[in-house]
Design an enzyme around this catalytic site. Structure first.
Site, PDB file in Angstrom:
ATOM      1  N   CYS A   1     -13.551  -1.811   5.708  1.00 30.86           N
ATOM      2  CA  CYS A   1     -12.744  -1.259   4.624  1.00 30.86           C
ATOM      3  C   CYS A   1     -13.580  -0.544   3.566  1.00 30.86           C
ATOM      4  O   CYS A   1     -13.144   0.448   2.997  1.00 30.86           O
ATOM      5  CB  CYS A   1     -11.906  -2.355   3.981  1.00 30.86           C
ATOM      6  SG  CYS A   1     -10.676  -3.072   5.094  1.00 30.86           S
TER       7      CYS A   1
ATOM      8  N   LYS B   1      -6.770   6.447  12.178  1.00 26.85           N
ATOM      9  CA  LYS B   1      -7.064   7.053  10.879  1.00 26.85           C
ATOM     10  C   LYS B   1      -7.402   8.537  11.032  1.00 26.85           C
ATOM     11  O   LYS B   1      -8.212   8.911  11.884  1.00 26.85           O
ATOM     12  CB  LYS B   1      -8.209   6.312  10.191  1.00 26.85           C
ATOM     13  CG  LYS B   1      -7.860   4.860   9.877  1.00 26.85           C
ATOM     14  CD  LYS B   1      -8.978   4.136   9.157  1.00 26.85           C
ATOM     15  CE  LYS B   1      -8.576   2.714   8.795  1.00 26.85           C
ATOM     16  NZ  LYS B   1      -9.643   1.987   8.071  1.00 26.85           N
TER      17      LYS B   1
ATOM     18  N   ARG C   1       0.857  -1.196   0.000  1.00 25.90           N
ATOM     19  CA  ARG C   1       0.000   0.000   0.000  1.00 25.90           C
ATOM     20  C   ARG C   1       0.887   1.238   0.000  1.00 25.90           C
ATOM     21  O   ARG C   1       1.755   1.391   0.859  1.00 25.90           O
ATOM     22  CB  ARG C   1      -0.929  -0.010   1.211  1.00 25.90           C
ATOM     23  CG  ARG C   1      -1.919   1.149   1.245  1.00 25.90           C
ATOM     24  CD  ARG C   1      -2.856   0.991   2.432  1.00 25.90           C
ATOM     25  NE  ARG C   1      -3.681  -0.202   2.310  1.00 25.90           N
ATOM     26  CZ  ARG C   1      -4.092  -0.938   3.340  1.00 25.90           C
ATOM     27  NH1 ARG C   1      -3.723  -0.623   4.579  1.00 25.90           N
ATOM     28  NH2 ARG C   1      -4.844  -1.995   3.148  1.00 25.90           N
TER      29      ARG C   1
ATOM     30  N   CYS D   1      -7.529 -11.139  -0.097  1.00 22.98           N
ATOM     31  CA  CYS D   1      -7.609 -10.750   1.314  1.00 22.98           C
ATOM     32  C   CYS D   1      -7.807 -11.975   2.199  1.00 22.98           C
ATOM     33  O   CYS D   1      -8.745 -12.762   2.004  1.00 22.98           O
ATOM     34  CB  CYS D   1      -8.747  -9.760   1.532  1.00 22.98           C
ATOM     35  SG  CYS D   1      -8.924  -9.264   3.264  1.00 22.98           S
TER      36      CYS D   1
END
Length: 602
Positions: free
Chosen positions: A494, A226, A92, A451
């Protein structure tokens, strides 16, 4: 372009990092004994017997922005052949605010073709992911990013994740100010992580005792954290889903500061009542010059008071719930050395992206493109990689990635618009012109086959689901009615499912939980309506509700508001209320067949 240099974080010596290791969660013990996140990663990379790394190293790699995965489509067949799983890695990219230059795009494209199986993926945090990277190509990929001043630092792990920022094509000057702050915030909050530079760039280890991480200490944060910046009236980043959100307040187009929202987070565990998604709460206003200090204060509270004994209870939303909003706010203000000002008025009207061409106050053009599920790959009729590479070779502006998994070709000079528009058209990248409103507002996570947490399909299923729902919408006259749809392959957040007006979260292959009643601009959580349901039951329920909505909606009423007024679900009051069944029903069962009674005067 100069490389960004992290600014020093302010240490707070009030933290207690001296807890006995036996009292810590296993992941906390791993961090504390990992040699500052080095572990045995260098040795694992040299092991050619396996495509994987050691289990401990797989967890530590997350702090380096890397997830070990395997091709789950092949897992069972490889097991039968007595082969190890088809291991590969996801990388990422750290890309604060989702902005990159054409030169950076061209390098990303090269790396995707060389090591990422010919694809890139725009994430729901407005950055890019490489999938299918083999172990031997990890170092080459990260060094390739480094050549254009990109990295994967803090893109994963128990730290401040990639900082997101509104993409606002119509307000370029304001966006530039807010994006600059998002980049400064990212540079300020990432770990210093000498291990990253040694392992991936080949830098020498400094002789002598390693200095402690100035802010994080040896165990970093209890869980991920976040941060997001949003520019009203569009809540495109879902600011209430952030641990720490900054809501821009502007007067006459000039930034004056931010309302501060804390405590959001959307992950939870099904049927575990002690876990829930939560929306952030606005606690006050600060000037733009205090943003970094607020980050230090809020993250410091979570670092020092978050739960390090139970990882499922370690997110900031649970710290806030356990201590209470009043105490948390007072502690933030104590660390700031001043009280927050009262919050300023603001309003959101949507959380979608404005597709098509927009011209800003400087006369430059911006083209917002619909990227289904954020997957950039060349297919017949839509050549995303080839098309964007062709654009990047002539473009003099920037590319902006949205948290709705779309892409903006930004800052196009008027004289260049015809050429870029021709390239986009030639490669089939203007398909948004024929897309339904539901398709424009749909998000899906990656899920299968890569995933490891996925319980059901998501990215690969969303096109099928849309194909089932669009004829229903057309029949009810709702094909161009904006409705937010989110699909996730597991209960984690997500795809930000729990703020969608319609949301599916995977329970098993072909089975999903159906949630209804989220806010159109992210201001309310949805509630469970069907549990562990197959597609036929989900589509039938939505057909009935959409017909009812088309027939009895009030002027300007959104679908998420309607299903609450009509009695399909009750409104979720707060995080703990999320798992409370609707009054008079068992979890997962609709209240009644046919239209519920609606009081037209309510």
């Amino acid at each position: 372009m100069k490389p960004s240099t992290p600014s020093p974080a302010l240490p707070d010596r009030s933290r207690d990092i001296s807890q006995p290791l036996e009292r810590l969660d296993a992941d906390e013990r791993l961090k504390a004994t990992s040699d500052h996140l080095r572990g045995t990663i260098p040795q694992s990379l040299l092991d050619r017997i396996t495509g994987a790394v050691a289990d401990r190293d797989a967890k530590l790699l997350k702090f380096h922005g890397i997830y070990q995965q395997d091709d789950r489509d092949l897992r069972e067949e490889r097991r039968r052949q007595k082969l190890e799983p088809a291991y590969q890695f996801m990388i990422r990219v750290r890309m604060p605010g989702g902005v990159c230059t054409p030169a950076q795009w061209l390098r990303l494209d090269e790396l995707a073709r060389a090591y990422g199986n010919g694809s890139l993926r725009i994430t729901t945090r407005g950055t890019l992911q490489f999938h299918w990277v083999l172990k031997h190509a990890l170092r080459e990929t990260l060094q390739g990013l480094h050549e254009v001043l990109l990295d994967s630092l803090s893109a994963c792990g128990d730290d401040a994740r990639g900082v997101v920022c509104s993409v606002d094509p119509a307000q370029s000057a304001l966006h530039a100010q807010v994006h600059a702050l998002a980049r400064r915030t990212s540079d300020h909050t990432i770990p210093r992580l000498r291990a990253y530079h040694e392992i991936w760039y080949g830098e020498e280890r400094i002789v002598g005792p390693e200095p402690e991480e100035p802010f994080y200490g040896p165990t970093y944060l209890p869980r991920k954290f976040k941060i997001g910046f949003v520019i009203p009236p569009c809540n495109d980043i879902d600011v209430y889903a952030q641990d720490l959100g900054f809501i821009a307040i502007a007067e006459a187009g000039r930034l004056t500061g931010f309302n501060v929202a804390i405590g959001g987070g959307l992950g939870h565990t099904d049927r575990v009542n002690g876990t829930w998604p939560a929306l952030a709460q606005v606690i006050g206003f600060v000037g733009a010059d205090r943003v970094l200090a607020v980050c230090d204060a809020v993250m410091g509270v979570q670092r020092d008071h978050g739960d390090r004994s139970n990882r499922a209870h370690a997110r900031f939303k649970y710290t806030l719930h356990d201590h209470g909003l009043a105490w948390i706010k007072a502690e933030i203000e104590r660390r700031l050395g001043q009280a927050l000002e009262p919050a300023r008025p603001y309003a959101f009207t949507s959380n979608g992206d404005p597709f098509g061409w927009q011209q800003d106050e400087t006369g430059h053009w911006h083209a917002t493109l619909l990227v289904p599920c954020g997957r950039l790959v060349d297919r017949p009729g839509t050549a995303w990689l080839d098309g964007l590479r062709a654009v990047a070779r002539v473009h003099r502006g920037s590319f902006r990635l949205t948290t709705n998994q779309n892409l903006v070709v930004a800052g196009i000079a008027p004289a260049q618009r015809p050429e870029i528009e021709r390239l986009l058209q030639e490669h089939g990248l203007l398909a948004f012109e024929q897309a339904s409103a539901l398709r424009r507002h749909a998000i899906a996570c990656v899920a299968l086959p890569t995933c490891g947490l996925a319980m059901a399909e998501s990215e690969r299923y969303l096109p099928t689901l849309l194909a089932r729902l669009e004829p229903i919408l057309a029949r009810h006259g709702l094909l161009q009615e904006p409705i937010t749809l989110r699909v996730s392959g597991c209960p984690n957040g997500c795809a930000r499912p729990y703020v969608g007006e319609i949301a599916l979260t995977g329970r098993a292959i072909g089975r999903y939980n159906l949630y209804l009643g989220g806010g159109f601009h992210g201001q309310r959580l949805g509630r469970l309506y069907l549990e562990n349901a197959v597609e036929a039951a989900i589509v039938a329920a939505l057909d009935e509700m959409l017909g009812h909505f088309a027939h009895d909606r009030r002027e300007g009423e959104r679908f998420g508001d309607f299903v609450i007024r009509a009695g399909y679900v009750s409104a979720v009051r707060d995080g703990p209320d999320f798992k409370t069944p609707n009054p008079g029903e068992a979890p997962g069962r609709p209240r009644q067949k046919g239209y519920p009674h609606v009081d037209a005067t309510a």
